[in-house]
Design an enzyme around this catalytic site. Structure first.
Site, PDB file in Angstrom:
ATOM      1  N   HIS A  95     -16.720  28.808  31.819  1.00  0.00           N
ATOM      2  CA  HIS A  95     -17.942  28.947  32.607  1.00  0.00           C
ATOM      3  C   HIS A  95     -18.599  27.593  32.828  1.00  0.00           C
ATOM      4  O   HIS A  95     -18.379  26.651  32.071  1.00  0.00           O
ATOM      5  CB  HIS A  95     -18.945  29.872  31.897  1.00  0.00           C
ATOM      6  CG  HIS A  95     -19.652  29.195  30.760  1.00  0.00           C
ATOM      7  ND1 HIS A  95     -19.134  29.141  29.494  1.00  0.00           N
ATOM      8  CD2 HIS A  95     -20.833  28.522  30.728  1.00  0.00           C
ATOM      9  CE1 HIS A  95     -19.974  28.469  28.710  1.00  0.00           C
ATOM     10  NE2 HIS A  95     -21.003  28.081  29.425  1.00  0.00           N
ATOM     11  N   ALA A 135      -5.537  12.474  24.049  1.00  0.00           N
ATOM     12  CA  ALA A 135      -6.816  12.647  23.352  1.00  0.00           C
ATOM     13  C   ALA A 135      -7.976  12.116  24.192  1.00  0.00           C
ATOM     14  O   ALA A 135      -7.846  11.113  24.885  1.00  0.00           O
ATOM     15  CB  ALA A 135      -6.771  11.927  22.006  1.00  0.00           C
ATOM     16  N   ARG A 158       2.783  10.215  33.271  1.00  0.00           N
ATOM     17  CA  ARG A 158       4.214  10.421  33.544  1.00  0.00           C
ATOM     18  C   ARG A 158       4.398  11.845  34.052  1.00  0.00           C
ATOM     19  O   ARG A 158       3.879  12.788  33.487  1.00  0.00           O
ATOM     20  CB  ARG A 158       5.025  10.190  32.281  1.00  0.00           C
ATOM     21  CG  ARG A 158       6.522  10.225  32.496  1.00  0.00           C
ATOM     22  CD  ARG A 158       7.318   9.932  31.220  1.00  0.00           C
ATOM     23  NE  ARG A 158       7.068  10.955  30.211  1.00  0.00           N
ATOM     24  CZ  ARG A 158       6.450  10.755  29.051  1.00  0.00           C
ATOM     25  NH1 ARG A 158       5.996   9.578  28.722  1.00  0.00           N
ATOM     26  NH2 ARG A 158       6.269  11.746  28.190  1.00  0.00           N
TER      27      ARG A 158
END
Length: 162
Positions: A95, A135, A158
Protein backbone atom coordinates in the site's frame (compact mmCIF):
# COMPACT_ATOMS: atom_id res chain seq x y z
CA UNK A 1 6.03 -0.32 -14.22
CA UNK A 2 4.23 -0.89 -10.95
CA UNK A 3 0.70 -2.26 -11.03
CA UNK A 4 -1.37 -0.47 -8.41
CA UNK A 5 -5.02 0.41 -8.12
CA UNK A 6 -5.71 4.04 -7.22
CA UNK A 7 -8.42 5.14 -4.79
CA UNK A 8 -9.07 8.90 -4.55
CA UNK A 9 -10.07 10.43 -1.20
CA UNK A 10 -11.62 13.73 -0.20
CA UNK A 11 -10.94 15.64 2.98
CA UNK A 12 -7.89 14.92 5.15
CA UNK A 13 -4.98 13.02 3.63
CA UNK A 14 -5.54 9.33 2.90
CA UNK A 15 -3.61 8.06 5.93
CA UNK A 16 -5.96 9.92 8.27
CA UNK A 17 -8.73 7.88 6.65
CA UNK A 18 -7.02 4.49 7.02
CA UNK A 19 -9.77 2.87 9.08
CA UNK A 20 -12.30 3.51 6.32
CA UNK A 21 -10.08 1.19 4.28
CA UNK A 22 -9.11 -1.53 6.74
CA UNK A 23 -10.49 -2.61 10.10
CA UNK A 24 -8.59 -1.18 13.06
CA UNK A 25 -8.92 -4.53 14.85
CA UNK A 26 -7.39 -6.37 11.89
CA UNK A 27 -4.60 -3.78 11.83
CA UNK A 28 -3.86 -4.27 15.54
CA UNK A 29 -3.92 -8.08 15.21
CA UNK A 30 -1.64 -7.96 12.15
CA UNK A 31 0.74 -5.55 13.88
CA UNK A 32 1.10 -7.85 16.91
CA UNK A 33 1.80 -10.92 14.77
CA UNK A 34 4.19 -9.05 12.49
CA UNK A 35 6.15 -7.69 15.44
CA UNK A 36 6.41 -11.21 16.87
CA UNK A 37 7.69 -12.61 13.54
CA UNK A 38 10.24 -9.80 13.20
CA UNK A 39 12.06 -11.08 16.29
CA UNK A 40 11.19 -14.79 16.05
CA UNK A 41 14.28 -16.94 15.42
CA UNK A 42 12.28 -19.91 14.07
CA UNK A 43 11.81 -19.85 10.29
CA UNK A 44 9.05 -22.51 10.34
CA UNK A 45 7.09 -20.55 12.98
CA UNK A 46 7.46 -17.31 10.97
CA UNK A 47 6.25 -18.98 7.79
CA UNK A 48 3.32 -20.58 9.60
CA UNK A 49 2.20 -17.17 10.88
CA UNK A 50 2.68 -15.55 7.47
CA UNK A 51 0.63 -18.28 5.76
CA UNK A 52 -2.07 -19.03 8.33
CA UNK A 53 -2.59 -15.79 10.25
CA UNK A 54 -1.61 -13.08 7.76
CA UNK A 55 -2.74 -15.05 4.68
CA UNK A 56 0.43 -14.40 2.69
CA UNK A 57 1.51 -16.84 0.01
CA UNK A 58 4.91 -18.17 1.08
CA UNK A 59 6.67 -21.05 -0.69
CA UNK A 60 8.57 -23.90 0.89
CA UNK A 61 11.99 -23.19 2.42
CA UNK A 62 11.64 -19.43 2.06
CA UNK A 63 13.52 -17.58 4.78
CA UNK A 64 12.55 -14.21 6.24
CA UNK A 65 15.52 -12.81 8.16
CA UNK A 66 15.36 -10.97 11.46
CA UNK A 67 13.46 -7.65 11.44
CA UNK A 68 11.67 -8.08 8.08
CA UNK A 69 8.62 -5.79 8.04
CA UNK A 70 5.71 -6.93 5.88
CA UNK A 71 2.71 -4.74 5.08
CA UNK A 72 0.57 -4.35 8.22
CA UNK A 73 -2.66 -3.46 6.46
CA UNK A 74 -2.55 -5.76 3.39
CA UNK A 75 -0.17 -8.67 4.03
CA UNK A 76 -2.38 -10.98 1.94
CA UNK A 77 -1.20 -9.05 -1.14
CA UNK A 78 2.35 -10.38 -0.68
CA UNK A 79 3.31 -13.53 -2.59
CA UNK A 80 6.75 -15.16 -2.23
CA UNK A 81 7.94 -18.27 -4.07
CA UNK A 82 9.99 -21.17 -2.74
CA UNK A 83 13.58 -21.17 -1.51
CA UNK A 84 13.90 -17.37 -1.45
CA UNK A 85 15.70 -15.25 1.14
CA UNK A 86 14.31 -11.92 2.33
CA UNK A 87 17.21 -10.09 3.98
CA UNK A 88 17.52 -8.39 7.35
CA UNK A 89 15.27 -5.36 7.94
CA UNK A 90 13.65 -5.49 4.51
CA UNK A 91 10.27 -3.76 4.15
CA UNK A 92 7.63 -5.14 1.79
CA UNK A 93 4.73 -2.76 1.13
CA UNK A 94 1.44 -3.47 -0.64
CA UNK A 95 0.00 0.00 0.00
CA UNK A 96 0.83 3.68 -0.37
CA UNK A 97 -1.19 6.35 1.42
CA UNK A 98 -0.74 9.71 -0.25
CA UNK A 99 -2.37 13.14 0.20
CA UNK A 100 -5.32 12.77 -2.18
CA UNK A 101 -5.36 9.02 -2.80
CA UNK A 102 -4.15 5.65 -1.68
CA UNK A 103 -2.80 2.89 -3.88
CA UNK A 104 -2.82 -0.88 -3.45
CA UNK A 105 -0.78 -3.41 -5.39
CA UNK A 106 0.19 -7.05 -5.04
CA UNK A 107 3.89 -7.84 -4.63
CA UNK A 108 5.19 -10.98 -6.30
CA UNK A 109 8.64 -12.29 -5.33
CA UNK A 110 9.65 -15.38 -7.30
CA UNK A 111 11.43 -18.55 -6.28
CA UNK A 112 15.17 -18.72 -5.56
CA UNK A 113 15.31 -14.95 -5.10
CA UNK A 114 17.82 -13.21 -2.86
CA UNK A 115 16.77 -9.86 -1.36
CA UNK A 116 19.64 -8.05 0.38
CA UNK A 117 19.36 -6.41 3.79
CA UNK A 118 17.60 -3.07 4.27
CA UNK A 119 15.74 -3.24 0.97
CA UNK A 120 12.37 -1.57 0.45
CA UNK A 121 9.94 -3.22 -1.97
CA UNK A 122 7.11 -0.95 -3.12
CA UNK A 123 3.56 -2.04 -4.02
CA UNK A 124 2.75 -3.49 -7.41
CA UNK A 125 6.14 -4.92 -8.35
CA UNK A 126 7.19 -8.37 -9.49
CA UNK A 127 10.66 -9.76 -8.78
CA UNK A 128 11.31 -12.69 -11.12
CA UNK A 129 12.68 -16.12 -10.24
CA UNK A 130 16.45 -16.36 -9.54
CA UNK A 131 16.82 -12.56 -9.25
CA UNK A 132 19.20 -10.89 -6.79
CA UNK A 133 18.44 -7.50 -5.23
CA UNK A 134 21.43 -5.78 -3.63
CA UNK A 135 21.32 -4.55 -0.04
CA UNK A 136 19.80 -1.13 0.57
CA UNK A 137 17.87 -1.04 -2.69
CA UNK A 138 14.46 0.49 -3.35
CA UNK A 139 12.52 -1.79 -5.69
CA UNK A 140 10.19 0.62 -7.48
CA UNK A 141 9.78 -1.37 -10.71
CA UNK A 142 9.73 -4.98 -11.88
CA UNK A 143 12.92 -7.05 -11.75
CA UNK A 144 13.52 -9.50 -14.58
CA UNK A 145 14.08 -13.17 -13.74
CA UNK A 146 17.75 -14.02 -13.22
CA UNK A 147 18.93 -10.43 -13.10
CA UNK A 148 21.01 -8.66 -10.46
CA UNK A 149 19.77 -5.19 -9.49
CA UNK A 150 20.77 -2.71 -6.83
CA UNK A 151 20.56 0.87 -5.69
CA UNK A 152 18.27 3.83 -5.28
CA UNK A 153 17.25 4.46 -7.96
CA UNK A 154 17.22 0.79 -8.87
CA UNK A 155 19.71 -0.10 -11.60
CA UNK A 156 20.34 -3.33 -13.47
CA UNK A 157 23.86 -4.53 -12.66
CA UNK A 158 23.64 -7.74 -14.71
CA UNK A 159 20.85 -9.24 -16.81
CA UNK A 160 20.12 -12.97 -16.96
CA UNK A 161 22.60 -14.74 -19.22
CA UNK A 162 25.25 -12.01 -19.13
Amino acid sequence: MRRTERYPVEGPNALWQIYKTVSKWKSVRNFIFIQFTRYCPSLPVKNWIYRNVLRMEVGENTAFALMVMVDVFFPHKIHVGSNSIIGYNTTILAHEYLIREYRLGDVFIGSNVMIGANTTILPGVTIGDHAVVGAGSVVHRDVEPGSFVAGNPLQVIRRAGE
